[in-house]
Design a protein around this motif. Structure first.
Motif, PDB file in Angstrom:
ATOM      1  N   ALA A  29      12.567   2.961  17.775  1.00 21.38           N
ATOM      2  CA  ALA A  29      12.054   2.485  19.062  1.00 21.38           C
ATOM      3  C   ALA A  29      12.527   1.056  19.330  1.00 21.38           C
ATOM      4  N   ALA A  30      12.716   0.734  20.602  1.00 20.64           N
ATOM      5  CA  ALA A  30      13.113  -0.616  20.982  1.00 20.64           C
ATOM      6  C   ALA A  30      12.077  -1.612  20.466  1.00 20.64           C
ATOM      7  N   GLY A  31      12.534  -2.628  19.768  1.00 24.76           N
ATOM      8  CA  GLY A  31      11.622  -3.610  19.195  1.00 24.76           C
ATOM      9  C   GLY A  31      10.906  -3.131  17.954  1.00 24.76           C
ATOM     10  N   GLY A  32      11.291  -1.975  17.455  1.00 22.22           N
ATOM     11  CA  GLY A  32      10.628  -1.423  16.279  1.00 22.22           C
ATOM     12  C   GLY A  32      10.743  -2.341  15.075  1.00 22.22           C
ATOM     13  N   LYS A  33       9.643  -2.513  14.370  1.00 17.08           N
ATOM     14  CA  LYS A  33       9.618  -3.389  13.209  1.00 17.08           C
ATOM     15  C   LYS A  33       8.825  -2.735  12.094  1.00 17.08           C
ATOM     16  N   LEU A  34       9.396  -2.727  10.902  1.00 18.32           N
ATOM     17  CA  LEU A  34       8.714  -2.141   9.755  1.00 18.32           C
ATOM     18  C   LEU A  34       7.455  -2.945   9.441  1.00 18.32           C
ATOM     19  N   GLU A  35       6.325  -2.244   9.334  1.00 21.16           N
ATOM     20  CA  GLU A  35       5.035  -2.896   9.144  1.00 21.16           C
ATOM     21  C   GLU A  35       4.332  -2.326   7.915  1.00 21.16           C
ATOM     22  N   LYS A  36       3.838  -3.205   7.061  1.00 19.68           N
ATOM     23  CA  LYS A  36       3.046  -2.769   5.909  1.00 19.68           C
ATOM     24  C   LYS A  36       1.616  -2.529   6.370  1.00 19.68           C
ATOM     25  N   VAL A  37       1.093  -1.320   6.110  1.00 19.53           N
ATOM     26  CA  VAL A  37      -0.252  -0.992   6.565  1.00 19.53           C
ATOM     27  C   VAL A  37      -1.256  -0.876   5.414  1.00 19.53           C
ATOM     28  N   ALA A  38      -0.765  -0.684   4.198  1.00 16.73           N
ATOM     29  CA  ALA A  38      -1.668  -0.593   3.041  1.00 16.73           C
ATOM     30  C   ALA A  38      -0.885  -1.029   1.812  1.00 16.73           C
ATOM     31  N   CYS A  39      -1.587  -1.632   0.841  1.00 16.80           N
ATOM     32  CA  CYS A  39      -0.867  -2.154  -0.321  1.00 16.80           C
ATOM     33  C   CYS A  39      -1.728  -2.161  -1.573  1.00 16.80           C
ATOM     34  N   CYS A  40      -1.060  -2.605  -2.602  1.00 21.84           N
ATOM     35  CA  CYS A  40      -1.687  -2.910  -3.882  1.00 21.84           C
ATOM     36  C   CYS A  40      -2.056  -1.657  -4.666  1.00 21.84           C
ATOM     37  N   PHE A  41      -1.188  -0.663  -4.605  1.00 23.34           N
ATOM     38  CA  PHE A  41      -1.384   0.567  -5.375  1.00 23.34           C
ATOM     39  C   PHE A  41      -0.426   0.552  -6.567  1.00 23.34           C
ATOM     40  N   LYS A  42      -0.450   1.629  -7.358  1.00 20.58           N
ATOM     41  CA  LYS A  42       0.403   1.706  -8.548  1.00 20.58           C
ATOM     42  C   LYS A  42       1.746   2.369  -8.248  1.00 20.58           C
ATOM     43  N   PHE A  43       1.730   3.532  -7.605  1.00 22.07           N
ATOM     44  CA  PHE A  43       2.961   4.221  -7.210  1.00 22.07           C
ATOM     45  C   PHE A  43       2.610   5.208  -6.109  1.00 22.07           C
ATOM     46  N   THR A  44       2.959   4.859  -4.882  1.00 28.27           N
ATOM     47  CA  THR A  44       2.577   5.697  -3.745  1.00 28.27           C
ATOM     48  C   THR A  44       3.587   6.818  -3.515  1.00 28.27           C
ATOM     49  N   GLU A  45       3.079   7.947  -3.063  1.00 30.92           N
ATOM     50  CA  GLU A  45       3.884   9.137  -2.812  1.00 30.92           C
ATOM     51  C   GLU A  45       3.160  10.025  -1.800  1.00 30.92           C
ATOM     52  N   GLY A  46       3.817  11.122  -1.429  1.00 32.20           N
ATOM     53  CA  GLY A  46       3.196  12.216  -0.702  1.00 32.20           C
ATOM     54  C   GLY A  46       2.425  11.896   0.561  1.00 32.20           C
ATOM     55  N   PRO A  47       2.964  11.102   1.506  1.00 37.58           N
ATOM     56  CA  PRO A  47       2.211  10.869   2.742  1.00 37.58           C
ATOM     57  C   PRO A  47       2.160  12.131   3.591  1.00 37.58           C
ATOM     58  N   ALA A  48       1.042  12.323   4.282  1.00 39.71           N
ATOM     59  CA  ALA A  48       0.889  13.464   5.191  1.00 39.71           C
ATOM     60  C   ALA A  48      -0.104  13.087   6.273  1.00 39.71           C
ATOM     61  N   TRP A  49       0.217  13.430   7.506  1.00 38.16           N
ATOM     62  CA  TRP A  49      -0.619  13.070   8.652  1.00 38.16           C
ATOM     63  C   TRP A  49      -1.563  14.209   8.993  1.00 38.16           C
ATOM     64  N   HIS A  50      -2.857  13.897   9.025  1.00 42.67           N
ATOM     65  CA  HIS A  50      -3.844  14.907   9.392  1.00 42.67           C
ATOM     66  C   HIS A  50      -3.965  14.977  10.904  1.00 42.67           C
ATOM     67  N   PRO A  51      -4.043  16.188  11.485  1.00 38.26           N
ATOM     68  CA  PRO A  51      -4.157  16.320  12.944  1.00 38.26           C
ATOM     69  C   PRO A  51      -5.333  15.565  13.548  1.00 38.26           C
ATOM     70  N   ARG A  52      -6.347  15.231  12.737  1.00 36.70           N
ATOM     71  CA  ARG A  52      -7.494  14.491  13.257  1.00 36.70           C
ATOM     72  C   ARG A  52      -7.237  12.990  13.352  1.00 36.70           C
ATOM     73  N   GLY A  53      -6.030  12.560  12.955  1.00 38.37           N
ATOM     74  CA  GLY A  53      -5.662  11.178  13.222  1.00 38.37           C
ATOM     75  C   GLY A  53      -5.733  10.213  12.065  1.00 38.37           C
ATOM     76  N   PHE A  54      -5.469  10.664  10.850  1.00 39.12           N
ATOM     77  CA  PHE A  54      -5.407   9.737   9.725  1.00 39.12           C
ATOM     78  C   PHE A  54      -4.309  10.164   8.759  1.00 39.12           C
ATOM     79  N   LEU A  55      -3.918   9.247   7.888  1.00 38.69           N
ATOM     80  CA  LEU A  55      -2.872   9.478   6.904  1.00 38.69           C
ATOM     81  C   LEU A  55      -3.491   9.630   5.527  1.00 38.69           C
ATOM     82  N   ILE A  56      -2.993  10.590   4.768  1.00 34.95           N
ATOM     83  CA  ILE A  56      -3.354  10.644   3.347  1.00 34.95           C
ATOM     84  C   ILE A  56      -2.072  10.416   2.545  1.00 34.95           C
ATOM     85  N   PHE A  57      -2.218   9.884   1.340  1.00 36.54           N
ATOM     86  CA  PHE A  57      -1.067   9.684   0.459  1.00 36.54           C
ATOM     87  C   PHE A  57      -1.549   9.632  -0.983  1.00 36.54           C
TER      88      PHE A  57
END
Length: 308
Positions: A29-57
């Motif tokens: 997207a125009a002006g798109g910028k990579l943004e950190k939304v969550a941090c301080c975990f050990k090793f993140t994997e497996g993101p998936a978007w729930h139709p009700r409007g939240f992310l699990i990982f």
């Protein structure tokens, strides 16, 4: 990557955390910028978007699946223990299907109970299911490298790509990979892409009418390895472009195999998912953090069943 240094600098000027090879301007997207939304975990994997409007990982070493809510910015435990969960996807009924390093594919039912979908092939335990793709007929395709177990624990003697039908029938589709990892369908489901972390490649198969696969060939090669990252999680967009986490970031290829560019990430990425109501935000899990980037391209439309 050094040869792209000047282009990366231009991207920084314009607020884009991506390499400026041909094609990325049509995707990000125009002006798109990579943004950190969550941090301080050990090793993140497996993101998936729930139709009700939240992310699990997943956080594999923490044996936890987390939920991140964009409305509040809060992260909370979704499931613990998780079976050292790796890849996740919501099926056509909105249930969470998970590849567990604890040697099974599981499903979290609507009431919170967890059932085993696959744990053995021909009487032998699976290695450590890694990632998955779900076809529109409800079949689950998954990879099974040995990353979650020791050599002594292996029972099969190979690392396979499998199909699990809605009736629970498990079939081995391919055993030729050294380390099968990410897996994704083309939007029309006529192609299946599988990354090989050991070979540094993405292979593509033709999907036959009965759900089997044939005609394996190398689709793309990702340069770089080791600490900079290897081919891992994959997704496609509605245009058929293929996104694969790898060395220095997310590699993007057109359906004809042409490299469109690399979205650079501050940490080595492992997986990604489309999210938000319009499916135009790319969520990326990268070591200790989760990032997002707004895109022009959107994820494939999963159909009405996904929004139940």
């Amino acid at each position: 990557m050094r040869r792209y240094g000047f282009l990366f600098a231009l991207c920084a000027i314009f607020g884009l955390s991506a390499s400026a090879q041909d094609g990325l301007h049509e995707i990000i997207a125009a002006g798109g910028k990579l943004e950190k939304v969550a941090c301080c975990f050990k090793f993140t994997e497996g993101p998936a978007w729930h139709p009700r409007g939240f992310l699990i990982f997943s956080d594999i070493p923490a044996d936890t699946i987390y939920k991140w809510d964009p409305r509040t910015g809060r992260t909370e435990v979704f499931r613990r223990p998780s079976g050292h969960a790796n890849g996740n996807l919501f099926d056509l009924q909105g249930r969470l299907v998970t590849c567990e390093h604890d040697r099974r594919v599981s499903r979290t039912e609507r009431d919170g109970s967890i059932v085993t979908l696959a744990a053995r092939y021909q009487g032998k335990r699976l290695n450590s299911p890694n990632d998955l793709a779900i076809r529109s007929d409800g079949s689950i395709y998954f990879t099974d490298p040995p990353y979650g177990i020791s050599k002594e624990q292996e029972e099969l003697g190979f690392y396979g790509v499998y199909r699990l039908t809605p009736r629970g029938e498990l079939s081995l589709l391919d055993r030729s990979f050294k380390r099968p990892n990410g897996i994704a369908f083309s939007p029309d489901e006529r192609r299946l892409y599988v990354s090989d972390s050991a070979e540094g490649t993405i292979s593509v198969f033709d999907v036959l009418p009965d759900g089997s696969i044939a005609n394996k060939r190398v689709f793309a090669t990702l340069e770089g390895s080791g600490e900079a990252g290897v081919p891992d999680g994959m997704k496609v967009d509605e245009r058929g472009n293929i996104y694969c986490t790898g060395s220095h970031g997310v590699w993007i290829f057109a359906p004809d195999g042409r490299k469109l560019g690399i979205i650079e990430t501050p940490e080595v990425p492992a997986n990604l998912a489309w999210g938000d109501a319009d499916r135009r935000t790319l969520y990326i899990t990268a070591r200790t953090s989760v990032y997002r980037l707004r895109m022009r391209a959107a994820g494939p439309n999963l159909g009405p069943a996904a929004h139940k």
